[in-house]
Design a protein around this motif. Structure first.
Motif, mmCIF file in Angstrom:
data_model
loop_
_atom_site.group_PDB
_atom_site.id
_atom_site.type_symbol
_atom_site.label_atom_id
_atom_site.label_comp_id
_atom_site.label_asym_id
_atom_site.label_seq_id
_atom_site.Cartn_x
_atom_site.Cartn_y
_atom_site.Cartn_z
ATOM 1 N N LEU A 108 26.222 45.090 45.130
ATOM 2 C CA LEU A 108 27.452 44.297 45.160
ATOM 3 C C LEU A 108 27.696 43.762 46.567
ATOM 4 O O LEU A 108 27.625 44.521 47.535
ATOM 5 N N ARG A 109 27.992 42.461 46.656
ATOM 6 C CA ARG A 109 28.489 41.900 47.912
ATOM 7 C C ARG A 109 30.001 41.897 47.789
ATOM 8 O O ARG A 109 30.550 41.390 46.805
ATOM 9 N N ILE A 110 30.673 42.437 48.763
ATOM 10 C CA ILE A 110 32.117 42.628 48.694
ATOM 11 C C ILE A 110 32.821 41.654 49.626
ATOM 12 O O ILE A 110 32.514 41.591 50.819
ATOM 13 N N GLN A 111 33.770 40.895 49.077
ATOM 14 C CA GLN A 111 34.608 40.000 49.868
ATOM 15 C C GLN A 111 36.019 40.091 49.315
ATOM 16 O O GLN A 111 36.239 39.903 48.109
ATOM 17 N N ALA A 112 36.973 40.387 50.170
ATOM 18 C CA ALA A 112 38.359 40.579 49.744
ATOM 19 C C ALA A 112 38.880 39.395 48.937
ATOM 20 O O ALA A 112 39.594 39.588 47.946
ATOM 21 N N GLU A 113 38.507 38.169 49.310
ATOM 22 C CA GLU A 113 39.021 36.987 48.618
ATOM 23 C C GLU A 113 38.598 36.931 47.144
ATOM 24 O O GLU A 113 39.245 36.288 46.334
ATOM 25 N N PHE A 114 37.519 37.627 46.781
ATOM 26 C CA PHE A 114 37.051 37.613 45.398
ATOM 27 C C PHE A 114 37.531 38.827 44.601
ATOM 28 O O PHE A 114 37.157 39.006 43.450
ATOM 29 N N ARG A 115 38.372 39.642 45.222
ATOM 30 C CA ARG A 115 39.048 40.770 44.544
ATOM 31 C C ARG A 115 38.086 41.664 43.760
ATOM 32 O O ARG A 115 38.366 42.033 42.613
ATOM 33 N N ASN A 116 36.968 42.025 44.374
ATOM 34 C CA ASN A 116 36.008 42.925 43.728
ATOM 35 C C ASN A 116 36.690 44.253 43.437
ATOM 36 O O ASN A 116 37.166 44.919 44.353
ATOM 37 N N THR A 117 36.733 44.633 42.157
ATOM 38 C CA THR A 117 37.441 45.836 41.738
ATOM 39 C C THR A 117 36.592 46.638 40.764
ATOM 40 O O THR A 117 36.018 46.076 39.834
ATOM 41 N N LEU A 118 36.529 47.942 40.991
ATOM 42 C CA LEU A 118 35.869 48.868 40.084
ATOM 43 C C LEU A 118 36.965 49.603 39.332
ATOM 44 O O LEU A 118 37.875 50.170 39.950
ATOM 45 N N THR A 119 36.899 49.584 37.992
ATOM 46 C CA THR A 119 37.885 50.279 37.170
ATOM 47 C C THR A 119 37.189 51.403 36.422
ATOM 48 O O THR A 119 36.232 51.172 35.690
ATOM 49 N N VAL A 120 37.682 52.619 36.650
ATOM 50 C CA VAL A 120 37.152 53.815 35.988
ATOM 51 C C VAL A 120 38.335 54.582 35.420
ATOM 52 O O VAL A 120 39.275 54.910 36.151
ATOM 53 N N GLY A 121 38.292 54.831 34.122
ATOM 54 C CA GLY A 121 39.349 55.618 33.490
ATOM 55 C C GLY A 121 40.745 55.049 33.679
ATOM 56 O O GLY A 121 41.703 55.794 33.837
ATOM 57 N N GLY A 122 40.854 53.723 33.720
ATOM 58 C CA GLY A 122 42.162 53.089 33.860
ATOM 59 C C GLY A 122 42.649 52.977 35.294
ATOM 60 O O GLY A 122 43.711 52.414 35.544
ATOM 61 N N SER A 123 41.896 53.502 36.261
ATOM 62 C CA SER A 123 42.278 53.413 37.671
ATOM 63 C C SER A 123 41.417 52.381 38.379
ATOM 64 O O SER A 123 40.206 52.346 38.193
ATOM 65 N N ASP A 124 42.067 51.549 39.187
ATOM 66 C CA ASP A 124 41.377 50.495 39.919
ATOM 67 C C ASP A 124 41.065 50.930 41.340
ATOM 68 O O ASP A 124 41.906 51.518 42.026
ATOM 69 N N LEU A 125 39.858 50.620 41.792
ATOM 70 C CA LEU A 125 39.449 50.833 43.171
ATOM 71 C C LEU A 125 39.086 49.456 43.718
ATOM 72 O O LEU A 125 38.117 48.831 43.266
ATOM 73 N N HIS A 126 39.897 48.974 44.673
ATOM 74 C CA HIS A 126 39.634 47.671 45.291
ATOM 75 C C HIS A 126 38.536 47.892 46.332
ATOM 76 O O HIS A 126 38.750 48.548 47.348
ATOM 77 N N LEU A 127 37.362 47.353 46.047
ATOM 78 C CA LEU A 127 36.176 47.681 46.836
ATOM 79 C C LEU A 127 36.245 47.202 48.283
ATOM 80 O O LEU A 127 35.670 47.836 49.168
#
Length: 146
Positions: A108-127
């Motif tokens: 994964l390339r991570i850039q804040a402007e693209f709001r990369n988010t991992l969701t596990v069990g209903g919880s969001d982790l903003h990468l």
């Protein structure tokens, strides 16, 4: 703290985020629920619209099961017979491609402007909050301990 493995005695499967570059150190270790699923969402760089990719871990392998998007753009599917597709529909203004695609580890390339988010069990982790420009996501190795 006790060591955590990819599959705990209770059957929990763990998902690891590691640096893609440099020391490739483990950044985060997250337990998947009983369904062993997670989502990655982001804003598409060309169409500037939201995309959600859904995955499941089976037998230590990552399978992509769905891709949901609202506008066709570079890198997004455009036909029902896309690679590993098992279904295609347009519903509530969104395109939904169902699939059974083996991915392997996910870089994964991570850039804040693209709001990369991992969701596990209903919880969001903003990468982007993790402070790394590139991460790799994969089931944790059985031998790995925290």
């Amino acid at each position: 703290m006790p060591a955590l493995t990819a599959k705990a005695a209770d059957g929990t499967v763990w998902l690891c985020l590691s640096e893609t570059r440099g020391a490739q150190a483990e950044i985060a270790r997250l337990p998947l629920g009983a369904d062993r699923t997670f989502d990655l969402s982001f804003i598409h760089s060309v169409s500037r619209t939201p995309v959600i990719d859904s995955y499941r871990v089976e037998g230590g392998q990552v399978l992509q099961t769905h891709e949901v998007f609202v506008a066709h753009g570079a890198g997004l599917p455009s036909v029902a017979n896309d690679m590993d597709a098992t279904g295609w529909r347009h519903e509530d203004g969104r395109f939904i491609l169902e699939m059974n695609r083996l991915t392997g580890p996910i870089p994964l390339r991570i850039q804040a402007e693209f709001r990369n988010t991992l969701t596990v069990g209903g919880s969001d982790l903003h990468l982007a909050d993790l402070g790394h420009a590139a991460l790799t996501l994969a089931p944790c190795d059985e031998e790995m301990s925290q």
